[in-house]
Design a protein around this motif. Structure first.
Motif, mmCIF file in Angstrom:
data_model
loop_
_atom_site.group_PDB
_atom_site.id
_atom_site.type_symbol
_atom_site.label_atom_id
_atom_site.label_comp_id
_atom_site.label_asym_id
_atom_site.label_seq_id
_atom_site.Cartn_x
_atom_site.Cartn_y
_atom_site.Cartn_z
ATOM 1 N N THR A 37 0.818 -1.222 0.000
ATOM 2 C CA THR A 37 0.000 0.000 0.000
ATOM 3 C C THR A 37 0.848 1.267 0.000
ATOM 4 O OG1 THR A 37 -0.123 -0.025 2.409
ATOM 5 C CG2 THR A 37 -1.908 -1.118 1.209
ATOM 6 N N THR A 38 2.132 1.122 -0.264
ATOM 7 C CA THR A 38 3.025 2.281 -0.236
ATOM 8 C C THR A 38 2.538 3.381 -1.165
ATOM 9 O OG1 THR A 38 4.870 0.794 0.232
ATOM 10 C CG2 THR A 38 5.417 3.023 -0.486
ATOM 11 N N ASP A 39 2.168 3.015 -2.374
ATOM 12 C CA ASP A 39 1.703 4.026 -3.321
ATOM 13 C C ASP A 39 0.390 4.659 -2.865
ATOM 14 O OD1 ASP A 39 0.464 1.587 -3.747
ATOM 15 O OD2 ASP A 39 0.388 1.788 -5.928
ATOM 16 N N LEU A 40 -0.524 3.864 -2.326
ATOM 17 C CA LEU A 40 -1.794 4.421 -1.853
ATOM 18 C C LEU A 40 -1.583 5.360 -0.665
ATOM 19 C CD1 LEU A 40 -4.264 1.392 -2.064
ATOM 20 C CD2 LEU A 40 -3.973 3.281 -3.675
ATOM 21 N N GLU A 41 -0.634 5.038 0.181
ATOM 22 C CA GLU A 41 -0.324 5.915 1.313
ATOM 23 C C GLU A 41 0.230 7.252 0.819
ATOM 24 O OE1 GLU A 41 2.206 3.370 3.595
ATOM 25 O OE2 GLU A 41 0.512 2.243 4.415
ATOM 26 N N GLU A 42 1.056 7.195 -0.234
ATOM 27 C CA GLU A 42 1.561 8.436 -0.831
ATOM 28 C C GLU A 42 0.414 9.221 -1.463
ATOM 29 O OE1 GLU A 42 4.630 7.263 -3.567
ATOM 30 O OE2 GLU A 42 5.906 6.503 -1.954
ATOM 31 N N TYR A 43 -0.504 8.513 -2.118
ATOM 32 C CA TYR A 43 -1.671 9.179 -2.703
ATOM 33 C C TYR A 43 -2.505 9.848 -1.620
ATOM 34 C CZ TYR A 43 -0.809 6.119 -6.791
ATOM 35 O OH TYR A 43 -0.263 5.449 -7.865
ATOM 36 N N GLN A 44 -2.658 9.159 -0.514
ATOM 37 C CA GLN A 44 -3.444 9.699 0.589
ATOM 38 C C GLN A 44 -2.801 10.973 1.145
ATOM 39 O OE1 GLN A 44 -3.697 7.178 4.093
ATOM 40 N NE2 GLN A 44 -5.796 7.869 4.467
ATOM 41 N N THR A 45 -1.499 10.966 1.282
ATOM 42 C CA THR A 45 -0.784 12.155 1.762
ATOM 43 C C THR A 45 -0.964 13.315 0.799
ATOM 44 O OG1 THR A 45 0.846 10.769 2.870
ATOM 45 C CG2 THR A 45 1.483 13.048 2.419
ATOM 46 N N GLN A 46 -0.794 13.054 -0.487
ATOM 47 C CA GLN A 46 -0.952 14.107 -1.489
ATOM 48 C C GLN A 46 -2.392 14.610 -1.530
ATOM 49 O OE1 GLN A 46 1.247 15.854 -3.064
ATOM 50 N NE2 GLN A 46 -0.213 17.015 -4.259
ATOM 51 N N LEU A 47 -3.350 13.712 -1.398
ATOM 52 C CA LEU A 47 -4.753 14.115 -1.374
ATOM 53 C C LEU A 47 -5.034 15.037 -0.201
ATOM 54 C CD1 LEU A 47 -7.617 13.828 -2.559
ATOM 55 C CD2 LEU A 47 -7.938 11.883 -1.010
ATOM 56 N N THR A 48 -4.464 14.729 0.936
ATOM 57 C CA THR A 48 -4.632 15.581 2.121
ATOM 58 C C THR A 48 -4.088 16.977 1.863
ATOM 59 O OG1 THR A 48 -4.504 13.655 3.562
ATOM 60 C CG2 THR A 48 -4.098 15.796 4.585
ATOM 61 N N VAL A 49 -2.937 17.060 1.224
ATOM 62 C CA VAL A 49 -2.348 18.366 0.884
ATOM 63 C C VAL A 49 -3.262 19.132 -0.067
ATOM 64 C CG1 VAL A 49 -0.418 19.488 -0.327
ATOM 65 C CG2 VAL A 49 0.030 17.643 1.303
ATOM 66 N N LEU A 50 -3.761 18.454 -1.088
ATOM 67 C CA LEU A 50 -4.645 19.114 -2.054
ATOM 68 C C LEU A 50 -5.943 19.585 -1.398
ATOM 69 C CD1 LEU A 50 -4.166 16.746 -5.125
ATOM 70 C CD2 LEU A 50 -3.338 19.104 -4.901
ATOM 71 N N ILE A 51 -6.480 18.789 -0.495
ATOM 72 C CA ILE A 51 -7.710 19.176 0.197
ATOM 73 C C ILE A 51 -7.460 20.371 1.113
ATOM 74 C CG2 ILE A 51 -9.415 18.428 1.912
ATOM 75 C CD1 ILE A 51 -9.246 15.625 0.613
ATOM 76 N N LYS A 52 -6.327 20.394 1.779
ATOM 77 C CA LYS A 52 -5.996 21.546 2.635
ATOM 78 C C LYS A 52 -5.847 22.809 1.798
ATOM 79 C CE LYS A 52 -3.933 19.142 6.513
ATOM 80 N NZ LYS A 52 -2.744 18.876 7.317
ATOM 81 N N THR A 53 -5.238 22.685 0.634
ATOM 82 C CA THR A 53 -5.114 23.837 -0.271
ATOM 83 C C THR A 53 -6.492 24.314 -0.691
ATOM 84 O OG1 THR A 53 -2.978 23.052 -1.080
ATOM 85 C CG2 THR A 53 -4.148 24.639 -2.467
ATOM 86 N N TYR A 54 -7.359 23.369 -1.036
ATOM 87 C CA TYR A 54 -8.733 23.732 -1.408
ATOM 88 C C TYR A 54 -9.432 24.459 -0.254
ATOM 89 C CZ TYR A 54 -13.691 23.465 -2.205
ATOM 90 O OH TYR A 54 -15.015 23.814 -2.326
ATOM 91 N N SER A 55 -9.292 23.940 0.952
ATOM 92 C CA SER A 55 -9.947 24.553 2.115
ATOM 93 C C SER A 55 -9.439 25.968 2.359
ATOM 94 C CB SER A 55 -9.716 23.706 3.365
ATOM 95 O OG SER A 55 -10.328 22.463 3.224
ATOM 96 N N THR A 56 -8.133 26.155 2.223
ATOM 97 C CA THR A 56 -7.541 27.485 2.397
ATOM 98 C C THR A 56 -8.062 28.439 1.332
ATOM 99 O OG1 THR A 56 -5.542 26.529 3.342
ATOM 100 C CG2 THR A 56 -5.361 28.761 2.469
ATOM 101 N N ASP A 57 -8.103 27.984 0.090
ATOM 102 C CA ASP A 57 -8.607 28.814 -1.003
ATOM 103 C C ASP A 57 -10.090 29.123 -0.831
ATOM 104 O OD1 ASP A 57 -6.077 28.747 -2.075
ATOM 105 O OD2 ASP A 57 -6.563 27.294 -3.650
ATOM 106 N N SER A 58 -10.829 28.174 -0.309
ATOM 107 C CA SER A 58 -12.257 28.377 -0.076
ATOM 108 C C SER A 58 -12.496 29.440 0.990
ATOM 109 C CB SER A 58 -12.913 27.058 0.341
ATOM 110 O OG SER A 58 -14.271 27.255 0.610
ATOM 111 N N LEU A 59 -11.724 29.384 2.064
ATOM 112 C CA LEU A 59 -11.843 30.393 3.120
ATOM 113 C C LEU A 59 -11.468 31.780 2.609
ATOM 114 C CD1 LEU A 59 -10.385 28.471 6.196
ATOM 115 C CD2 LEU A 59 -12.774 29.096 5.792
ATOM 116 N N ALA A 60 -10.434 31.851 1.788
ATOM 117 C CA ALA A 60 -10.016 33.138 1.224
ATOM 118 C C ALA A 60 -11.104 33.712 0.320
ATOM 119 C CB ALA A 60 -8.711 32.979 0.445
ATOM 120 N N PHE A 61 -11.716 32.857 -0.485
ATOM 121 C CA PHE A 61 -12.783 33.310 -1.375
ATOM 122 C C PHE A 61 -13.993 33.788 -0.578
ATOM 123 C CE2 PHE A 61 -16.462 32.134 -4.234
ATOM 124 C CZ PHE A 61 -16.347 33.242 -5.058
ATOM 125 N N ALA A 62 -14.383 33.028 0.440
ATOM 126 C CA ALA A 62 -15.522 33.425 1.277
ATOM 127 C C ALA A 62 -15.243 34.753 1.971
ATOM 128 C CB ALA A 62 -15.830 32.342 2.298
#
Length: 128
Positions: A37-62
Motif C-alpha cells: 500500500t506504499t503508493d496508496l499511502e503516498e496518494y493519501q498524503t498528497q490528497l490531504t495536501v490538495l484538500i488543505k489547499t482547497y480549504s484554504t482557497d475556499s476560506l479566502a474566497f468566502a
C-alpha cells in the motif's frame, strides 16, 4: 452569492472527506491481505495536501466575498472594485484547487485502486 459559495464548499468538502475516509479504510484492508500500500499511502498524503489547499482557497474566497458585500460601491467605488478583483482572483484559485483534487482522484487514486483490486484478485486466484 456568498451563501451559494458556502453551500458549494460544504458539498465539496463533504465529498473530499468521504474520499479520504474511504481511502483510510481500504489501506488497512489491503495490508491485511498482504498487498503493498506504499503508493496508496503516498496518494493519501498528497490528497490531504490538495484538500488543505482547497480549504484554504475556499476560506479566502468566502472572506473576499464577505469583504466585497460589506463595501458600498457608491461611496467608495475604487475600494469596491479592488475588493471585487480580489474576490475574482480568489475564485480562480479556488477553481484551480478544486480541479486539482478532482483530477488527482480520477487520474491517480482511482487507477491506483483499480490496480490494487486486480492485485487482490490475482492473489485470491492463487489461493483457490
Amino acid at each position: 452569492l456568498n451563501e451559494k459559495a458556502i453551500k458549494n464548499d460544504t458539498v465539496r468538502a463533504k465529498a473530499y472527506e468521504v474520499v479520504g475516509a474511504e481511502l483510510s479504510k481500504i489501506i488497512p484492508r489491503l495490508k491485511d491481505a498482504s498487498i503493498s500500500t506504499t503508493d496508496l499511502e503516498e496518494y493519501q498524503t498528497q490528497l490531504t495536501v490538495l484538500i488543505k489547499t482547497y480549504s484554504t482557497d475556499s476560506l479566502a474566497f468566502a472572506s473576499s466575498l464577505q469583504d466585497t458585500a460589506e463595501l458600498d460601491c457608491l461611496t467608495d467605488p475604487a475600494a469596491f472594485k479592488s475588493s471585487l478583483d480580489s474576490a475574482r482572483a480568489d475564485r480562480l484559485k479556488l477553481v484551480t484547487s478544486s480541479k486539482a483534487v478532482a483530477t488527482y482522484v480520477t487520474e491517480t487514486i482511482k487507477p491506483g485502486l483499480e490496480k490494487k483490486h486486480l492485485d487482490l484478485q490475482v492473489k485470491n486466484m492463487g489461493t483457490e
